[in-house]
Structures are given as structure tokens and as C-alpha cells.
Scaffold this motif. Structure first.
Motif, PDB file in Angstrom:
ATOM      1  N   ARG A  71       0.846  -1.183   0.000  1.00 30.89           N
ATOM      2  CA  ARG A  71       0.000   0.000   0.000  1.00 30.89           C
ATOM      3  C   ARG A  71       0.886   1.239   0.000  1.00 30.89           C
ATOM      4  O   ARG A  71       2.068   1.146  -0.259  1.00 30.89           O
ATOM      5  N   TYR A  72       0.293   2.388   0.298  1.00 24.81           N
ATOM      6  CA  TYR A  72       1.040   3.642   0.309  1.00 24.81           C
ATOM      7  C   TYR A  72       0.849   4.378   1.616  1.00 24.81           C
ATOM      8  O   TYR A  72      -0.219   4.336   2.208  1.00 24.81           O
ATOM      9  N   CYS A  97       6.247  -1.521   7.985  1.00 21.84           N
ATOM     10  CA  CYS A  97       4.876  -1.044   7.774  1.00 21.84           C
ATOM     11  C   CYS A  97       4.319  -0.618   9.124  1.00 21.84           C
ATOM     12  O   CYS A  97       4.292  -1.400  10.062  1.00 21.84           O
ATOM     13  N   CYS A 156      -1.305   2.789   6.330  1.00 19.76           N
ATOM     14  CA  CYS A 156      -1.231   2.932   4.877  1.00 19.76           C
ATOM     15  C   CYS A 156      -2.618   3.071   4.268  1.00 19.76           C
ATOM     16  O   CYS A 156      -3.611   2.656   4.861  1.00 19.76           O
ATOM     17  N   THR A 157      -2.660   3.642   3.078  1.00 20.53           N
ATOM     18  CA  THR A 157      -3.914   3.749   2.344  1.00 20.53           C
ATOM     19  C   THR A 157      -4.008   2.578   1.380  1.00 20.53           C
ATOM     20  O   THR A 157      -2.987   2.046   0.939  1.00 20.53           O
ATOM     21  N   PRO A 158      -5.212   2.165   1.041  1.00 18.72           N
ATOM     22  CA  PRO A 158      -5.369   1.011   0.149  1.00 18.72           C
ATOM     23  C   PRO A 158      -4.704   1.214  -1.210  1.00 18.72           C
ATOM     24  O   PRO A 158      -4.575   2.321  -1.695  1.00 18.72           O
ATOM     25  N   SER A 159      -4.305   0.112  -1.773  1.00 13.86           N
ATOM     26  CA  SER A 159      -3.703   0.103  -3.095  1.00 13.86           C
ATOM     27  C   SER A 159      -4.206  -1.123  -3.835  1.00 13.86           C
ATOM     28  O   SER A 159      -4.465  -2.150  -3.228  1.00 13.86           O
ATOM     29  N   SER A 161       0.885  -6.875  -2.403  1.00 12.88           N
ATOM     30  CA  SER A 161       1.982  -6.528  -1.511  1.00 12.88           C
ATOM     31  C   SER A 161       3.294  -7.092  -2.033  1.00 12.88           C
ATOM     32  O   SER A 161       3.330  -8.071  -2.774  1.00 12.88           O
TER      33      SER A 161
END
Length: 177
Positions: free
Chosen positions: A128-129, A154, A158-161, A165
Motif C-alpha cells: 500500500r502507500y 509497515c 497505509c492507504t489502500p492500493s 503486496s
């Protein structure tokens, strides 16, 4: 005589109605094309403004760092997203982004009040980011040091991507979650 008169009147009325429908449809098409043209102009103006302000405001806020590495033509602008398609109420303001390399992006939202906002968008080991706000040269240096020191961690914020992974790709577990 009355049958002929009624038939002629019915034909004339039908002809007028059909003509009116054609004229109304043509008029509506012209108006809708004008609206579409105005919307495209508005989008172009927002994108141009976002790119211009990203360059100017970044140059002012980050004179010792970002201003020295980002060329004006490297910003890509995006128009506003509207609330429920209402043309005057922004859900998300126009913005601009630039790629800084190694998966790192800089997102800029112009502003006067509130202040402009810069966010580093950093790839995380989970796929993710992370979104990391920065405000000036000092905060940028602090955050980049922190990110470099913890690039293999991590933090769970994080925001979804849509990307799988890194661990999933490495071990060939694309279907696993």
C-alpha cells in the motif's frame, strides 16, 4: 366539408407538433454542446491552475530542496471532483502531482486559506502507500530521513492500493490474502 376541415387541421397540427419537437431537440443539443464545452474549459483551467500553483507554491515553501529538483513541466494537474455532480461545490480541490523516483510521489493541493498542502505518497512494504504531509524544507528533510530509516517497516497507517503486496509478489502468493 367538416370532415375535410377536421382532417386538414389534424394534419397541420401534427406537422406543427413534429416540427416543434425537431426544433426543440436541435435547440437542446446546441445547449448541451455548449455546456460540455464550458465543462471542458473549466477542467482545462483547473488543471492549468493546479500545475501553475504547484510550481509557484512549492518554489516558495521549499526553496532549498524541492524547488531545486522539480522542473515546472514535471507537474501533472487534475481537476476538482464535485460533490454529487454539483458544478460549484468541490468535494476535492484541483491538485497536481509529480514523480520523485523510487516509487515516491509528491501531491500538492493549492491553497491560500487554508494553506497549500503537500503530501509525500510513499510505497510501503505491505504493498500500500503511506501519506506523509510536509510543509517546508525542514519537515521534508525530517520525513525523508524517517522514511529512509524505516523503509522496510509497515506502520499500519497505509492507504489502500490495488497493487499486491511486495511479500505476496516475492513469494508467488498472488491469490493469497
Amino acid at each position: 366539408m367538416s370532415d375535410t376541415t377536421e382532417t386538414s387541421t389534424a394534419v397541420i397540427a401534427e406537422t406543427r407538433l413534429r416540427r416543434l419537437l425537431r426544433l426543440a431537440a436541435a435547440s437542446r443539443q446546441v445547449v448541451e454542446l455548449e455546456w460540455e464545452h464550458e465543462a471542458l474549459e473549466r477542467i482545462e483551467q483547473q488543471v492549468t491552475m493546479a500545475v501553475h500553483l504547484a510550481g509557484d507554491q512549492t518554489y516558495d515553501a521549499f526553496p532549498d530542496t524541492l524547488a531545486r529538483v522539480i522542473e515546472p513541466g514535471e507537474w501533472v494537474g487534475y481537476p476538482a471532483l464535485y460533490v454529487d455532480s454539483v458544478d460549484y461545490e468541490w468535494g476535492i480541490a484541483p491538485c497536481a502531482v509529480t514523480y520523485l523516483e523510487e516509487g515516491l510521489w509528491l501531491h500538492h493541493t493549492p491553497g491560500v486559506v487554508p494553506e497549500p498542502q503537500w503530501t509525500l505518497i510513499v510505497p510501503c512494504v505491505c504493498g500500500r502507500y503511506r501519506e506523509v504531509p510536509v510543509t517546508d524544507d525542514y519537515s521534508l528533510a525530517r520525513e525523508l530521513e524517517h522514511l529512509d530509516a524505516h523503509h522496510d517497516v509497515c506502520f499500519g497507517d497505509c492507504t489502500p492500493s490495488a497493487l499486491p503486496s511486495a511479500a505476496t509478489q516475492e513469494h508467488g502468493l498472488e491469490g493469497a490474502a
